[in-house]
Design a protein around this motif. Structure first.
Motif, PDB file in Angstrom:
ATOM      1  N   VAL A  11       0.963  -1.338  -0.002  1.00 39.99           N
ATOM      2  CA  VAL A  11      -0.007  -0.007  -0.002  1.00 39.99           C
ATOM      3  C   VAL A  11       0.936   1.231   0.135  1.00 39.99           C
ATOM      4  O   VAL A  11       0.748   1.985  -0.778  1.00 39.99           O
ATOM      5  CB  VAL A  11      -1.015   0.058   1.216  1.00 39.99           C
ATOM      6  CG1 VAL A  11      -1.538   1.426   1.552  1.00 39.99           C
ATOM      7  CG2 VAL A  11      -1.987  -1.151   0.966  1.00 39.99           C
ATOM      8  N   VAL A  12       2.132   1.217   0.748  1.00 40.58           N
ATOM      9  CA  VAL A  12       2.865   2.557   0.825  1.00 40.58           C
ATOM     10  C   VAL A  12       3.670   2.437  -0.736  1.00 40.58           C
ATOM     11  O   VAL A  12       3.764   3.709  -0.986  1.00 40.58           O
ATOM     12  CB  VAL A  12       3.662   2.232   2.084  1.00 40.58           C
ATOM     13  CG1 VAL A  12       4.851   3.237   1.830  1.00 40.58           C
ATOM     14  CG2 VAL A  12       3.175   2.395   3.285  1.00 40.58           C
ATOM     15  N   ALA A  13       3.758   1.429  -1.171  1.00 45.40           N
ATOM     16  CA  ALA A  13       4.697   1.497  -2.384  1.00 45.40           C
ATOM     17  C   ALA A  13       3.671   2.329  -3.632  1.00 45.40           C
ATOM     18  O   ALA A  13       4.026   2.989  -4.197  1.00 45.40           O
ATOM     19  CB  ALA A  13       5.042   0.142  -3.006  1.00 45.40           C
ATOM     20  N   VAL A  14       2.348   1.691  -3.573  1.00 45.51           N
ATOM     21  CA  VAL A  14       1.348   2.221  -4.391  1.00 45.51           C
ATOM     22  C   VAL A  14       1.058   3.875  -4.057  1.00 45.51           C
ATOM     23  O   VAL A  14       0.826   4.493  -5.219  1.00 45.51           O
ATOM     24  CB  VAL A  14       0.005   1.220  -4.360  1.00 45.51           C
ATOM     25  CG1 VAL A  14      -1.207   2.129  -5.020  1.00 45.51           C
ATOM     26  CG2 VAL A  14       0.440   0.145  -4.896  1.00 45.51           C
ATOM     27  N   MET A  16       3.033   5.706  -2.883  1.00 45.77           N
ATOM     28  CA  MET A  16       4.309   6.671  -3.554  1.00 45.77           C
ATOM     29  C   MET A  16       4.396   6.785  -4.981  1.00 45.77           C
ATOM     30  O   MET A  16       4.468   7.820  -5.394  1.00 45.77           O
ATOM     31  CB  MET A  16       5.528   5.859  -2.833  1.00 45.77           C
ATOM     32  CG  MET A  16       5.794   6.226  -1.374  1.00 45.77           C
ATOM     33  SD  MET A  16       7.605   5.299  -1.127  1.00 45.77           S
ATOM     34  CE  MET A  16       7.683   5.970   0.541  1.00 45.77           C
ATOM     35  N   ILE A  17       3.596   5.770  -5.657  1.00 45.85           N
ATOM     36  CA  ILE A  17       3.640   5.902  -7.024  1.00 45.85           C
ATOM     37  C   ILE A  17       2.657   6.782  -7.338  1.00 45.85           C
ATOM     38  O   ILE A  17       2.737   7.537  -8.480  1.00 45.85           O
ATOM     39  CB  ILE A  17       3.558   4.393  -7.516  1.00 45.85           C
ATOM     40  CG1 ILE A  17       4.716   3.431  -7.453  1.00 45.85           C
ATOM     41  CG2 ILE A  17       3.236   4.435  -9.020  1.00 45.85           C
ATOM     42  CD1 ILE A  17       4.449   2.037  -7.851  1.00 45.85           C
ATOM     43  N   ALA A  18       1.501   6.745  -6.686  1.00 44.73           N
ATOM     44  CA  ALA A  18       0.640   7.612  -6.847  1.00 44.73           C
ATOM     45  C   ALA A  18       1.136   9.166  -6.785  1.00 44.73           C
ATOM     46  O   ALA A  18       0.591  10.272  -7.494  1.00 44.73           O
ATOM     47  CB  ALA A  18      -0.748   7.365  -6.103  1.00 44.73           C
ATOM     48  N   LEU A  19       1.734   9.500  -5.719  1.00 44.72           N
ATOM     49  CA  LEU A  19       2.189  10.758  -5.511  1.00 44.72           C
ATOM     50  C   LEU A  19       3.021  11.124  -6.775  1.00 44.72           C
ATOM     51  O   LEU A  19       3.052  12.425  -6.922  1.00 44.72           O
ATOM     52  CB  LEU A  19       3.287  10.581  -4.074  1.00 44.72           C
ATOM     53  CG  LEU A  19       3.838  11.931  -4.066  1.00 44.72           C
ATOM     54  CD1 LEU A  19       2.837  13.193  -3.416  1.00 44.72           C
ATOM     55  CD2 LEU A  19       4.862  11.707  -2.813  1.00 44.72           C
ATOM     56  N   GLY A  21       2.752  10.234  -9.733  1.00 41.63           N
ATOM     57  CA  GLY A  21       1.937  10.578 -10.938  1.00 41.63           C
ATOM     58  C   GLY A  21       1.343  11.839 -10.571  1.00 41.63           C
ATOM     59  O   GLY A  21       0.912  12.611 -11.703  1.00 41.63           O
ATOM     60  N   LEU A  22       0.720  12.248  -9.428  1.00 42.57           N
ATOM     61  CA  LEU A  22       0.037  13.546  -9.030  1.00 42.57           C
ATOM     62  C   LEU A  22       1.217  14.635  -9.277  1.00 42.57           C
ATOM     63  O   LEU A  22       0.617  15.540  -9.897  1.00 42.57           O
ATOM     64  CB  LEU A  22      -0.330  13.474  -7.731  1.00 42.57           C
ATOM     65  CG  LEU A  22      -0.713  14.809  -7.054  1.00 42.57           C
ATOM     66  CD1 LEU A  22      -2.241  15.020  -7.717  1.00 42.57           C
ATOM     67  CD2 LEU A  22      -1.185  14.891  -5.584  1.00 42.57           C
ATOM     68  N   MET A  23       2.382  14.387  -8.899  1.00 41.54           N
ATOM     69  CA  MET A  23       3.292  15.566  -9.440  1.00 41.54           C
ATOM     70  C   MET A  23       3.329  15.596 -10.794  1.00 41.54           C
ATOM     71  O   MET A  23       3.502  16.928 -11.210  1.00 41.54           O
ATOM     72  CB  MET A  23       4.682  14.983  -8.690  1.00 41.54           C
ATOM     73  CG  MET A  23       5.045  15.051  -7.223  1.00 41.54           C
ATOM     74  SD  MET A  23       6.564  14.536  -6.771  1.00 41.54           S
ATOM     75  CE  MET A  23       6.286  14.392  -4.939  1.00 41.54           C
ATOM     76  N   PHE A  24       3.385  14.737 -11.522  1.00 43.04           N
ATOM     77  CA  PHE A  24       3.514  14.682 -13.103  1.00 43.04           C
ATOM     78  C   PHE A  24       2.255  15.512 -13.422  1.00 43.04           C
ATOM     79  O   PHE A  24       2.287  16.056 -14.488  1.00 43.04           O
ATOM     80  CB  PHE A  24       3.717  13.372 -13.970  1.00 43.04           C
ATOM     81  CG  PHE A  24       4.953  13.047 -13.713  1.00 43.04           C
ATOM     82  CD1 PHE A  24       6.220  13.633 -14.610  1.00 43.04           C
ATOM     83  CD2 PHE A  24       5.837  11.783 -13.001  1.00 43.04           C
ATOM     84  CE1 PHE A  24       7.563  13.468 -14.528  1.00 43.04           C
ATOM     85  CE2 PHE A  24       7.196  11.639 -13.078  1.00 43.04           C
ATOM     86  CZ  PHE A  24       7.738  12.264 -13.932  1.00 43.04           C
ATOM     87  N   TYR A  25       1.225  14.989 -12.975  1.00 44.46           N
ATOM     88  CA  TYR A  25      -0.135  15.597 -13.390  1.00 44.46           C
ATOM     89  C   TYR A  25      -0.148  17.213 -13.329  1.00 44.46           C
ATOM     90  O   TYR A  25      -0.462  18.025 -13.957  1.00 44.46           O
ATOM     91  CB  TYR A  25      -1.362  15.214 -12.457  1.00 44.46           C
ATOM     92  CG  TYR A  25      -2.549  15.776 -13.068  1.00 44.46           C
ATOM     93  CD1 TYR A  25      -3.340  15.483 -14.193  1.00 44.46           C
ATOM     94  CD2 TYR A  25      -3.182  16.538 -12.213  1.00 44.46           C
ATOM     95  CE1 TYR A  25      -4.543  16.002 -14.627  1.00 44.46           C
ATOM     96  CE2 TYR A  25      -4.645  17.269 -12.562  1.00 44.46           C
ATOM     97  CZ  TYR A  25      -5.011  16.906 -13.618  1.00 44.46           C
ATOM     98  OH  TYR A  25      -6.384  17.538 -13.905  1.00 44.46           O
ATOM     99  N   GLU A  26       0.368  17.645 -12.115  1.00 39.60           N
ATOM    100  CA  GLU A  26       0.625  19.063 -11.851  1.00 39.60           C
ATOM    101  C   GLU A  26       1.550  19.670 -12.727  1.00 39.60           C
ATOM    102  O   GLU A  26       1.394  20.944 -12.942  1.00 39.60           O
ATOM    103  CB  GLU A  26       0.852  19.462 -10.298  1.00 39.60           C
ATOM    104  CG  GLU A  26      -0.253  18.961  -9.269  1.00 39.60           C
ATOM    105  CD  GLU A  26      -1.494  19.727  -9.562  1.00 39.60           C
ATOM    106  OE1 GLU A  26      -1.241  21.054  -9.706  1.00 39.60           O
ATOM    107  OE2 GLU A  26      -2.423  19.384  -9.402  1.00 39.60           O
TER     108      GLU A  26
END
Length: 87
Positions: A11-14, A16-19, A21-26
């Motif tokens: 869950v932590v790994a996912v 972090m990957i989502a984080l 992804g959010l950074m790239f979206y921003e």
């Protein structure tokens, strides 16, 4: 008997990957160079840390299995291998 990584670590790994992804979206919606300057280091750490954690878990499991196999070995066979410096 392999021990799979626990679900909290996954869950932590996912997350972090989502984080990332959010950074790239921003970054796409803003000045990419500015966002990447702040996020590049975080992405680099994640790219190295997540696989390293899971590979480390597998290495520990393999080491435990090897220790169990040595413990179950015939004492005479153990002495022979030790004399040949194979263990």
């Amino acid at each position: 008997m392999t021990k799979a990584p626990s679900w909290p670590s996954a869950v932590v790994a996912v997350a972090m990957i989502a984080l990332v992804g959010l950074m790239f979206y921003e970054a796409v919606n803003h000045d990419f160079a500015t966002v990447w300057a702040g996020a590049g280091t975080i992405v680099g750490v994640l790219v190295g840390a997540i696989p390293a954690y899971f590979f480390h878990q597998q290495a520990q499991t393999a080491q435990r299995q090897a220790q169990l196999a040595l413990g179950a070995m015939d004492p005479e066979q153990f002495k022979e291998l030790a004399a040949k410096k194979l263990i």
